[in-house]
Write an enzyme that holds these catalytic residues in place. Structure first.
Site, PDB file in Angstrom:
ATOM      1  N   ASP A   1       0.741  -1.289  -0.666  1.00 13.18           N
ATOM      2  CA  ASP A   1      -0.328   0.106  -0.183  1.00 13.18           C
ATOM      3  C   ASP A   1       1.123   1.350  -0.107  1.00 13.18           C
ATOM      4  O   ASP A   1       1.615   1.681   0.820  1.00 13.18           O
ATOM      5  CB  ASP A   1      -0.852  -0.305   1.520  1.00 13.18           C
ATOM      6  CG  ASP A   1      -2.003   1.134   1.298  1.00 13.18           C
ATOM      7  OD1 ASP A   1      -1.812   1.688   0.262  1.00 13.18           O
ATOM      8  OD2 ASP A   1      -3.168   0.811   2.091  1.00 13.18           O
TER       9      ASP A   1
ATOM     10  N   GLY B   1      -5.205   3.234  -7.620  1.00 15.68           N
ATOM     11  CA  GLY B   1      -4.750   3.520  -8.593  1.00 15.68           C
ATOM     12  C   GLY B   1      -4.117   5.102 -10.219  1.00 15.68           C
ATOM     13  O   GLY B   1      -4.235   5.763 -11.349  1.00 15.68           O
TER      14      GLY B   1
ATOM     15  N   ASP C   1     -10.307   3.901  -0.805  1.00  8.33           N
ATOM     16  CA  ASP C   1     -11.295   3.270   0.179  1.00  8.33           C
ATOM     17  C   ASP C   1     -12.474   3.167  -0.178  1.00  8.33           C
ATOM     18  O   ASP C   1     -13.643   4.450   0.204  1.00  8.33           O
ATOM     19  CB  ASP C   1     -10.830   3.178   1.266  1.00  8.33           C
ATOM     20  CG  ASP C   1      -9.166   3.349   1.120  1.00  8.33           C
ATOM     21  OD1 ASP C   1      -8.302   3.331   0.783  1.00  8.33           O
ATOM     22  OD2 ASP C   1      -9.033   3.069   2.924  1.00  8.33           O
TER      23      ASP C   1
HETATM   24  C1  GLA Z   1      -5.255   2.160   3.259  1.00  8.15           C
HETATM   25  C2  GLA Z   1      -5.702   1.111   1.703  1.00  8.15           C
HETATM   26  C3  GLA Z   1      -7.167   0.016   3.005  1.00  8.15           C
HETATM   27  C4  GLA Z   1      -5.684  -0.439   4.479  1.00  8.15           C
HETATM   28  C5  GLA Z   1      -5.315   0.893   4.921  1.00  8.15           C
HETATM   29  C6  GLA Z   1      -5.255   0.342   6.123  1.00  8.15           C
HETATM   30  O1  GLA Z   1      -6.269   2.772   3.112  1.00  8.15           O
HETATM   31  O2  GLA Z   1      -6.354   1.831   0.791  1.00  8.15           O
HETATM   32  O3  GLA Z   1      -7.211  -0.782   1.671  1.00  8.15           O
HETATM   33  O4  GLA Z   1      -5.220  -0.956   3.882  1.00  8.15           O
HETATM   34  O5  GLA Z   1      -4.372   1.659   4.447  1.00  8.15           O
HETATM   35  O6  GLA Z   1      -4.309   1.114   7.666  1.00  8.15           O
END
Ligand code: GLA
Length: 396
Positions: free
Chosen positions: A154, A200, A221
């Site tokens: 991430d 993205g 998210d």
């Molecule tokens: C980001 C990601 C989520 C999740 C959180 C965890 O927001 O997009 O899917 O993994 O981090 O902190």
């Protein structure tokens, strides 16, 4: 692909079946999921509170509920498992919530499931926990040693390194960060499915395969509301051409069963994700599922569309305001069709076979009613509930 790679892939596919993650051990590439990965992820329900007990309970519930046998095999621990990095650089799990990770992974494996973990190319994760920056090889080797099968990587704090750069340099840095962990995973010599999460940016669908990714997030998210789920889901229109077996767009995880949407709305998420050939990662508390939640997550006819081995994604055919027609080509010449009603009331919706490029009569089956609805010769009309969907499969 060289001869040895193709041969091993063919053998693996023949031995293990088309839905199986192909092993790429000791080869210069990571494994590919030839159909979209399915499983569970801790984030949507448990967030930062997730504990080892929650993960074990999710693994147990995947088995006892029948979800595992319906295809949901990944148990993915998202952010907040992390503790401190020690003097020699080893990242330890947070001891207040997690014990021996290798034992946890072994427990998950003992249930016939696979284990996924989470980290970031930046110094800290989105949750503010220690991440893999400058420790990529060390972390990848540790994940491999634990027996990890899946890594969600991430972007989080790494994004700040890209801020202010022109688009080309920003993209180059973004790609380099993901390529670095790609190489670290190869060096770790365990088939670990690589899932990119950078929302993205930089047209990730153009370069995801190059950095070894099997799937890549395409959006911010998801949340457990119809509004946000549909904004994200329908914004995938146009991306189907980047999808092929082993490379999947990821509009984020499922919210089904988390309580913020009604049955029609959750059916919309399940149907739309299946039309998109998106990974199906449940995000609810699997120990507290109603029969309704189970009936949505385990609608095997919709799952079969998601997992169709032709591996082509569906796309929007037309949208008249909030009323959308989507289709997805499937193996053996079948086609999945979805009529989505984003209106506030029931909508009578009609589609013509020629709109989806179908010639001749079509035998139709309704995948939520679980019944054959006869032969369509020209057009089909259905009453689609508010925020709901009618999903059909058409066969010769
Ligand atoms: C980001 C990601 C989520 C999740 C959180 C965890 O927001 O997009 O899917 O993994 O981090 O902190």
């Amino acid at each position: 692909m060289n001869f040895r790679t193709s041969l091993l892939r063919c053998l693996a596919a023949l031995t293990l079946g088309s839905a199986t993650v192909l092993l790429a051990q000791q080869m210069s590439e990571l494994p590919l999921a030839m159909t979209p990965p399915m499983g569970w992820n801790s984030w949507n329900h448990f967030g930062k509170k997730v504990t080892e007990a929650d993960v074990r309970a999710a693994a147990d519930a995947l088995v006892s509920s029948g979800l595992r046998d319906a295809g949901y095999v990944y148990v993915n621990l998202d952010g907040s498992w992390e503790g401190e990095r020690d003097a020699v650089g080893v990242l330890h799990p947070n001891p207040a919530k997690f014990g021996d990770m290798k034992a946890l992974v072994a427990y998950v494996h003992s249930k016939g499931l696979k284990f996924g973990i989470y980290s970031s190319p930046g110094p800290v994760t989105c949750g503010g926990f220690v991440a893999s920056y400058q420790h990529e090889e060390q972390d990848a080797a540790m994940f491999a040693e634990w027996g990890v099968d899946f890594l969600k990587y991430d972007l989080c704090s790494y994004h700040s390194f890209m801020a202010g750069l022109d688009p080309d340099n920003s993209r180059a840095l973004d790609e380099a960060a993901y390529e670095k962990m790609h190489q670290a995973l190869i060096k770790a010599n365990r088939p670990i499915l690589y899932s990119l999460c950078q929302y993205g940016l930089d047209n990730v669908w153009e370069w995801g395969p190059k950095v070894g990714a099997t799937m890549w997030r395409t959006t911010a998210d998801v949340k457990d509301t119809y509004e946000l789920m549909t904004v994200i889901g329908f914004a995938q229109a146009g991306l189907s051409r980047y999808v092929n077996p082993g490379h999947w767009i990821d509009p984020d995880m499922l919210e089904i069963g988390n309580g913020g949407m009604n049955v029609e709305e959750y059916r919309t998420q399940m149907s739309l994700w299946a039309m998109l050939a998106a990974p199906l990662l449940a995000g609810n508390d699997l120990t507290q599922m109603t029969d309704e939640t189970k009936s949505i997550l385990m609608n095997r006819e919709v799952i079969a569309v998601d997992q169709d081995t032709l591996g082509r994604a569906g796309d929007r055919v037309r949208a008249v305001g909030p009323v959308e027609l989507w289709s997805r080509p499937l193996k053996d010449g079948a086609v999945a069709v979805a009529l989505f009603n984003r209106l506030q009331g029931v909508s009578k919706m009609t589609f013509n076979l020629n709109e989806i490029g179908w010639h001749g009569p079509a035998k139709a089956r309704d995948l939520w009613a679980h019944e054959d609805v006869g032969t369509i010769t020209d057009s089909y009309t259905a009453n689609v509930p508010r925020h709901g969907v009618v999903m059909l499969i058409l066969r010769k």
